[in-house]
Design an enzyme around this catalytic site. Structure first.
Site, PDB file in Angstrom:
ATOM      1  N   LYS A  11      14.503  -1.261  -3.943  1.00 31.54           N
ATOM      2  CA  LYS A  11      13.796   0.182  -3.560  1.00 31.54           C
ATOM      3  C   LYS A  11      14.631   1.188  -3.889  1.00 31.54           C
ATOM      4  O   LYS A  11      15.878   1.222  -3.869  1.00 31.54           O
ATOM      5  CB  LYS A  11      13.127   0.024  -2.247  1.00 31.54           C
ATOM      6  CG  LYS A  11      12.207  -1.089  -1.832  1.00 31.54           C
ATOM      7  CD  LYS A  11      12.007  -1.071  -0.782  1.00 31.54           C
ATOM      8  CE  LYS A  11      10.394  -2.067  -0.459  1.00 31.54           C
ATOM      9  NZ  LYS A  11      10.397  -2.015   1.094  1.00 31.54           N
ATOM     10  N   TYR A  51       1.076  -1.024  -2.953  1.00 36.20           N
ATOM     11  CA  TYR A  51       0.923  -1.308  -1.701  1.00 36.20           C
ATOM     12  C   TYR A  51      -0.597  -0.948  -1.038  1.00 36.20           C
ATOM     13  O   TYR A  51      -0.473  -0.779   0.288  1.00 36.20           O
ATOM     14  CB  TYR A  51       1.867  -0.102  -1.087  1.00 36.20           C
ATOM     15  CG  TYR A  51       3.537  -0.743  -0.872  1.00 36.20           C
ATOM     16  CD1 TYR A  51       3.608  -1.930  -0.231  1.00 36.20           C
ATOM     17  CD2 TYR A  51       4.364  -0.163  -1.416  1.00 36.20           C
ATOM     18  CE1 TYR A  51       4.972  -2.449  -0.100  1.00 36.20           C
ATOM     19  CE2 TYR A  51       5.592  -0.474  -1.384  1.00 36.20           C
ATOM     20  CZ  TYR A  51       6.117  -1.837  -0.935  1.00 36.20           C
ATOM     21  OH  TYR A  51       7.115  -2.284  -0.851  1.00 36.20           O
ATOM     22  N   PHE A  59       1.877   4.011   8.550  1.00 32.89           N
ATOM     23  CA  PHE A  59       3.154   4.216   7.462  1.00 32.89           C
ATOM     24  C   PHE A  59       2.971   4.476   5.924  1.00 32.89           C
ATOM     25  O   PHE A  59       3.749   4.613   5.345  1.00 32.89           O
ATOM     26  CB  PHE A  59       4.163   3.329   8.021  1.00 32.89           C
ATOM     27  CG  PHE A  59       3.873   1.717   7.676  1.00 32.89           C
ATOM     28  CD1 PHE A  59       3.799   1.442   6.370  1.00 32.89           C
ATOM     29  CD2 PHE A  59       3.377   0.873   8.529  1.00 32.89           C
ATOM     30  CE1 PHE A  59       3.559  -0.020   6.208  1.00 32.89           C
ATOM     31  CE2 PHE A  59       3.173  -0.367   8.382  1.00 32.89           C
ATOM     32  CZ  PHE A  59       3.305  -0.808   7.134  1.00 32.89           C
ATOM     33  N   ARG A  87      12.723 -14.263   0.700  1.00 35.51           N
ATOM     34  CA  ARG A  87      12.581 -13.561   1.838  1.00 35.51           C
ATOM     35  C   ARG A  87      13.672 -13.733   2.946  1.00 35.51           C
ATOM     36  O   ARG A  87      13.966 -12.907   3.831  1.00 35.51           O
ATOM     37  CB  ARG A  87      11.096 -13.939   2.604  1.00 35.51           C
ATOM     38  CG  ARG A  87       9.880 -13.789   1.850  1.00 35.51           C
ATOM     39  CD  ARG A  87       9.462 -12.295   1.725  1.00 35.51           C
ATOM     40  NE  ARG A  87       9.141 -11.755   2.996  1.00 35.51           N
ATOM     41  CZ  ARG A  87       8.707 -10.599   3.089  1.00 35.51           C
ATOM     42  NH1 ARG A  87       8.322 -10.016   2.222  1.00 35.51           N
ATOM     43  NH2 ARG A  87       8.524 -10.008   4.433  1.00 35.51           N
ATOM     44  N   THR A  93      11.431  -7.208   8.170  1.00 38.25           N
ATOM     45  CA  THR A  93      11.365  -5.793   7.629  1.00 38.25           C
ATOM     46  C   THR A  93      12.131  -4.901   8.220  1.00 38.25           C
ATOM     47  O   THR A  93      12.902  -4.064   7.704  1.00 38.25           O
ATOM     48  CB  THR A  93       9.956  -5.520   7.845  1.00 38.25           C
ATOM     49  OG1 THR A  93       8.987  -6.738   7.399  1.00 38.25           O
ATOM     50  CG2 THR A  93       9.347  -4.340   7.236  1.00 38.25           C
ATOM     51  N   ARG A 104      18.890  -6.857   4.305  1.00 35.86           N
ATOM     52  CA  ARG A 104      18.520  -5.877   5.342  1.00 35.86           C
ATOM     53  C   ARG A 104      19.296  -5.503   6.466  1.00 35.86           C
ATOM     54  O   ARG A 104      19.653  -4.475   6.784  1.00 35.86           O
ATOM     55  CB  ARG A 104      16.967  -5.944   5.684  1.00 35.86           C
ATOM     56  CG  ARG A 104      15.849  -5.621   4.563  1.00 35.86           C
ATOM     57  CD  ARG A 104      14.727  -6.371   4.683  1.00 35.86           C
ATOM     58  NE  ARG A 104      13.695  -5.723   3.595  1.00 35.86           N
ATOM     59  CZ  ARG A 104      12.387  -6.213   3.723  1.00 35.86           C
ATOM     60  NH1 ARG A 104      11.839  -7.243   4.572  1.00 35.86           N
ATOM     61  NH2 ARG A 104      11.462  -5.659   3.014  1.00 35.86           N
ATOM     62  N   ASN A 114      14.288  -0.021   3.585  1.00 34.82           N
ATOM     63  CA  ASN A 114      15.007  -1.268   3.775  1.00 34.82           C
ATOM     64  C   ASN A 114      15.422  -2.014   2.409  1.00 34.82           C
ATOM     65  O   ASN A 114      15.460  -3.304   2.499  1.00 34.82           O
ATOM     66  CB  ASN A 114      14.036  -2.118   4.608  1.00 34.82           C
ATOM     67  CG  ASN A 114      12.551  -2.410   4.007  1.00 34.82           C
ATOM     68  OD1 ASN A 114      12.448  -2.079   2.819  1.00 34.82           O
ATOM     69  ND2 ASN A 114      11.686  -2.886   4.748  1.00 34.82           N
ATOM     70  N   HIS A 117      12.233  -5.381  -1.788  1.00 38.37           N
ATOM     71  CA  HIS A 117      10.613  -5.580  -1.742  1.00 38.37           C
ATOM     72  C   HIS A 117      10.675  -7.106  -2.030  1.00 38.37           C
ATOM     73  O   HIS A 117      11.474  -7.480  -3.064  1.00 38.37           O
ATOM     74  CB  HIS A 117       9.727  -5.011  -2.290  1.00 38.37           C
ATOM     75  CG  HIS A 117       8.275  -5.896  -2.606  1.00 38.37           C
ATOM     76  ND1 HIS A 117       7.446  -5.718  -1.654  1.00 38.37           N
ATOM     77  CD2 HIS A 117       7.917  -6.452  -3.367  1.00 38.37           C
ATOM     78  CE1 HIS A 117       6.316  -6.234  -1.642  1.00 38.37           C
ATOM     79  NE2 HIS A 117       6.709  -7.002  -2.987  1.00 38.37           N
ATOM     80  N   GLU A 128       1.522  -9.472  -8.126  1.00 38.76           N
ATOM     81  CA  GLU A 128       2.878  -8.709  -8.040  1.00 38.76           C
ATOM     82  C   GLU A 128       3.682  -8.706  -9.466  1.00 38.76           C
ATOM     83  O   GLU A 128       4.047  -7.809  -9.924  1.00 38.76           O
ATOM     84  CB  GLU A 128       3.604  -8.663  -6.618  1.00 38.76           C
ATOM     85  CG  GLU A 128       2.923  -8.378  -5.475  1.00 38.76           C
ATOM     86  CD  GLU A 128       3.601  -8.140  -4.152  1.00 38.76           C
ATOM     87  OE1 GLU A 128       3.288  -7.888  -3.242  1.00 38.76           O
ATOM     88  OE2 GLU A 128       4.816  -8.674  -4.357  1.00 38.76           O
TER      89      GLU A 128
HETATM   90  P1  IDP Z   1       7.876  -6.390   3.957  1.00 39.31           P
HETATM   91  O1  IDP Z   1       8.550  -5.608   2.894  1.00 39.31           O
HETATM   92  O2  IDP Z   1       8.880  -7.078   4.859  1.00 39.31           O
HETATM   93  O3  IDP Z   1       7.124  -7.504   3.311  1.00 39.31           O
HETATM   94  P2  IDP Z   1       5.468  -5.108   4.961  1.00 39.31           P
HETATM   95  O4  IDP Z   1       5.108  -5.218   6.399  1.00 39.31           O
HETATM   96  O5  IDP Z   1       4.901  -5.755   3.638  1.00 39.31           O
HETATM   97  O6  IDP Z   1       7.316  -5.682   5.022  1.00 39.31           O
HETATM   98  O7  IDP Z   1       5.623  -3.625   4.626  1.00 39.31           O
HETATM   99  C1  IDP Z   1       5.943  -3.147   3.486  1.00 39.31           C
HETATM  100  C2  IDP Z   1       6.912  -1.799   3.689  1.00 39.31           C
HETATM  101  O8  IDP Z   1       6.369  -1.090   4.379  1.00 39.31           O
HETATM  102  C3  IDP Z   1       8.318  -2.301   4.352  1.00 39.31           C
HETATM  103  O9  IDP Z   1       9.151  -2.899   3.509  1.00 39.31           O
HETATM  104  C4  IDP Z   1       8.733  -0.782   4.574  1.00 39.31           C
HETATM  105  O10 IDP Z   1       9.296  -0.062   3.788  1.00 39.31           O
HETATM  106  C5  IDP Z   1       7.428  -0.251   5.035  1.00 39.31           C
HETATM  107  N1  IDP Z   1       6.975  -0.360   6.475  1.00 39.31           N
HETATM  108  C6  IDP Z   1       6.528  -1.637   7.074  1.00 39.31           C
HETATM  109  N2  IDP Z   1       6.436  -1.623   8.510  1.00 39.31           N
HETATM  110  C7  IDP Z   1       6.819  -0.079   8.714  1.00 39.31           C
HETATM  111  C8  IDP Z   1       6.805   0.601  10.026  1.00 39.31           C
HETATM  112  O11 IDP Z   1       6.444   0.146  11.053  1.00 39.31           O
HETATM  113  N3  IDP Z   1       7.202   1.971   9.781  1.00 39.31           N
HETATM  114  C9  IDP Z   1       7.738   2.454   8.536  1.00 39.31           C
HETATM  115  N4  IDP Z   1       7.542   1.688   7.596  1.00 39.31           N
HETATM  116  C10 IDP Z   1       7.211   0.401   7.209  1.00 39.31           C
HETATM  117 MG    MG Z   2       5.265  -7.316   2.507  1.00 38.38          MG
END
Ligand code: IDP
Ligand code: MG
Length: 143
Positions: A11, A51, A59, A87, A93, A104, A114, A117, A128
Site C-alpha cells: 500500500k 474496496y 472508514f 494472511r 488488520t 503489520r 497497515n 493488502h 482481485e
Molecule cells: P484486511 O486488509 O486485513 O483484509 P479489511 O477489514 O478488509 O482488512 O479492511 C480493508 C482495509 O481498510 C484495511 O486493511 C485498512 O487499511 C482499512 N480499515 C479496516 N478497518 C478499519 C478501521 O476500523 N479504521 C480505519 N481503517 C480501517
Molecule cells: Mg480485506
C-alpha cells in the site's frame, strides 16, 4: 493443501517508507513466489471499485483517500495455501492485534495505514487478481 494464487498490494505507506523489498523478502522467505508485479498510481474510481465491499463502512472514504495518496505495488503470489499463508505473513488488520513477527506488527503505523493488502479467500483472490492482471501477465515458475 494446494497451489493457490492470491492478490497482494504494498500500500502507499509501504511504498513511501521504502518497504517494498522488505515485504517481498518476507513473501519469498516463506516460499511464496511472485508470479506477476506492477507499480501503479490508483485512480479514485479504481480504489473505490477495489474496496466496493467496504462501501457502507465508516472508514470507506478515508480508505479510498489513503489508497490513492501515492503509488502502490500490486503482485500475484503463488504457492501452497498461498491465500491463508499470505494472511499469516501480513498479520491482523490492526497492527496492535497482529501476531509478533508479522508485517503489520513489525511495520504498520495504524489499523488504516497497515502496509499490505491480501485477498481473504479463493473467490476474492480470483476477482482481485483479475482486477489488476491479464492472464498473459502472470508467469508461473518451473517447479
Ligand atoms: P484486511 O486488509 O486485513 O483484509 P479489511 O477489514 O478488509 O482488512 O479492511 C480493508 C482495509 O481498510 C484495511 O486493511 C485498512 O487499511 C482499512 N480499515 C479496516 N478497518 C478499519 C478501521 O476500523 N479504521 C480505519 N481503517 C480501517
Ligand atoms: Mg480485506
Amino acid at each position: 493443501m494446494s497451489i493457490e494464487r492470491t492478490l497482494s498490494i504494498v500500500k502507499p505507506d509501504g511504498v513511501q517508507k521504502n518497504l517494498i523489498g522488505e515485504v517481498y523478502r518476507r513473501f519469498e522467505q516463506a516460499g511464496l513466489r511472485i508470479v506477476a508485479a506492477r507499480m501503479i498510481q490508483l485512480s479514485q474510481a479504481q480504489a473505490e471499485a477495489f474496496y466496493a465491499v467496504h462501501r457502507e463502512r465508516p472508514f470507506y472514504k478515508d480508505l479510498v483517500h489513503y489508497m490513492i495518496s501515492g503509488p502502490v505495488v500490486v503482485q500475484v503470489l503463488e504457492g501452497e495455501n498461498a491465500i491463508e499463508r499470505n494472511r499469516e505473513i501480513m498479520g491482523a488488520t490492526d497492527p496492535k492485534k497482529a501476531a509478533k513477527g508479522s508485517i503489520r506488527a513489525d511495520l504498520a503505523a495504524s489499523i488504516e495505514e497497515n502496509v499490505v493488502h491480501g485477498s481473504d479467500g479463493p473467490d476474492t483472490a480470483r476477482t482481485e487478481i483479475g482486477f489488476f492482471f491479464a492472464q498473459s501477465e502472470i508467469c508461473p515458475r518451473k517447479r
